[in-house]
Motif scaffolding. Sequence first.
Motif, mmCIF file in Angstrom:
data_model
loop_
_atom_site.group_PDB
_atom_site.id
_atom_site.type_symbol
_atom_site.label_atom_id
_atom_site.label_comp_id
_atom_site.label_asym_id
_atom_site.label_seq_id
_atom_site.Cartn_x
_atom_site.Cartn_y
_atom_site.Cartn_z
ATOM 1 N N ILE A 146 0.841 -1.201 0.000
ATOM 2 C CA ILE A 146 0.000 0.000 0.000
ATOM 3 C C ILE A 146 0.874 1.248 0.000
ATOM 4 C CG2 ILE A 146 -1.644 1.341 1.367
ATOM 5 C CD1 ILE A 146 -2.825 -1.354 2.302
ATOM 6 N N GLY A 147 1.940 1.226 0.813
ATOM 7 C CA GLY A 147 2.867 2.357 0.845
ATOM 8 C C GLY A 147 3.518 2.599 -0.504
ATOM 9 N N LYS A 148 3.826 1.505 -1.194
ATOM 10 C CA LYS A 148 4.442 1.636 -2.516
ATOM 11 C C LYS A 148 3.460 2.222 -3.521
ATOM 12 C CE LYS A 148 7.131 -0.959 -5.917
ATOM 13 N NZ LYS A 148 7.766 -2.254 -6.258
ATOM 14 N N ARG A 149 2.204 1.759 -3.489
ATOM 15 C CA ARG A 149 1.186 2.308 -4.388
ATOM 16 C C ARG A 149 0.958 3.795 -4.108
ATOM 17 N NH1 ARG A 149 2.037 -1.117 -7.177
ATOM 18 N NH2 ARG A 149 0.726 -2.807 -7.990
ATOM 19 N N ARG A 150 0.969 4.172 -2.840
ATOM 20 C CA ARG A 150 0.764 5.569 -2.475
ATOM 21 C C ARG A 150 1.889 6.441 -3.037
ATOM 22 N NH1 ARG A 150 2.136 9.351 1.270
ATOM 23 N NH2 ARG A 150 0.444 10.718 2.036
ATOM 24 N N HIS A 151 3.118 5.945 -2.937
ATOM 25 C CA HIS A 151 4.260 6.692 -3.456
ATOM 26 C C HIS A 151 4.147 6.856 -4.966
ATOM 27 C CE1 HIS A 151 8.446 7.179 -4.900
ATOM 28 N NE2 HIS A 151 8.576 7.927 -3.819
ATOM 29 N N GLU A 152 3.761 5.792 -5.677
ATOM 30 C CA GLU A 152 3.602 5.855 -7.129
ATOM 31 C C GLU A 152 2.488 6.823 -7.511
ATOM 32 O OE1 GLU A 152 4.972 1.370 -8.541
ATOM 33 O OE2 GLU A 152 2.873 1.770 -8.067
ATOM 34 N N GLU A 157 -5.454 8.982 -2.809
ATOM 35 C CA GLU A 157 -4.626 9.103 -1.617
ATOM 36 C C GLU A 157 -5.412 8.855 -0.328
ATOM 37 O OE1 GLU A 157 -1.555 12.261 0.577
ATOM 38 O OE2 GLU A 157 -2.541 12.784 -1.319
ATOM 39 N N PRO A 158 -6.632 9.403 -0.176
ATOM 40 C CA PRO A 158 -7.408 9.113 1.048
ATOM 41 C C PRO A 158 -7.692 7.629 1.230
ATOM 42 C CG PRO A 158 -8.303 11.028 -0.077
ATOM 43 C CD PRO A 158 -7.304 10.422 -1.008
ATOM 44 N N LEU A 159 -8.012 6.922 0.137
ATOM 45 C CA LEU A 159 -8.283 5.492 0.230
ATOM 46 C C LEU A 159 -7.056 4.736 0.712
ATOM 47 C CD1 LEU A 159 -9.936 2.904 -0.275
ATOM 48 C CD2 LEU A 159 -9.156 2.987 -2.662
ATOM 49 N N GLY A 208 8.758 5.381 0.424
ATOM 50 C CA GLY A 208 7.929 4.190 0.358
ATOM 51 C C GLY A 208 7.881 3.548 -1.003
ATOM 52 N N GLY A 209 8.461 4.205 -2.015
ATOM 53 C CA GLY A 209 8.458 3.631 -3.358
ATOM 54 C C GLY A 209 9.320 2.396 -3.480
#
Length: 304
Positions: free
Chosen positions: A191-197, A217-219, A272-273
């Motif tokens: 999830i952290g990686k997806r958020r960074h992307e 981003e909120p999700l 986080g990426g």
Amino acid sequence: MELGKKTIQLDKRVDLLETIGLLVQLLRPRQWSKNLLVFGALAFSVDKMNIAGMKESVIAFLLFCCVSGCVYVLNDYVDRAVDRLHPDKMKRPLASGRLNPVVALIFGGVLLVCSLTAGFYQNLLFGLLLLAYFVMNVSYSLKLKHFVIMDIMIIASGFGMRAVGGGLVLETSFTSWFLLCVFFLSLFLAIGKRRHELLLLEHDKGSHRKVLMNYSEPLLNQLSGVVSAMTIMCYSLYTFLSSQSIYLMWTIPCVIYGMFRYLYLIHVLGKGGKPEALLYEDRGILACTVVYGITVVLILNLQL
């Protein structure tokens, strides 16, 4: 004439060494730290902490590195055109055009056959697990990575399979709470990686990874909060309900610090990426990991 021949031979050797270097780079050695989960079974099995157990775990680790490397080869081959649009991935061997795609596929195919053969020779169930791991990740690379939620769950399942693989080669088992903890922790990192992307490619997210169009981003922030809480809860229950020493509960604060530190890195510092890189780059995460490992070994070996 002889000087010309020597120059040609030298150029061929340089080209060969460069190709070998690119092939190794294609396997992404920096991400092999993910496969350290294979040693989880060894770390939590006092009776297996001997030369034979270490040998089995090291072989399993190397085989996972090779098979996961083959997945990266196929993934980079399929995504080489899209990766050219990414600020970091455009530097990869296939995306940059420095490596012949056919050479990469042949190398990956030979390495996969050798790795699976060695896996079946080591342990039948472990060989089947390696095969299942490869098939799952290929399915992810070709199709499943475009399905929202399912993409991060498959990534997390891959980490769980690494932990199970370590148990299979040692013929030991984990409690369900430990496996759930590994799954939720892996989900947390994904999830952290997806958020960074998502933040990195905010204005052009669909061109690189289509599934990012379905995330916000909120999700991802909400999912991260839920999964981090589940990780801490599952690990805490594992320390109390497993057959290991009850004093493993002393490591709970270390796990909580590690989770909170990572949340700080992704929400405040925008990292986080590359979760595998943070293990080496961030002193807080590295120190937490070292302290945790030493504490677990001492508790289990001193029979506290």
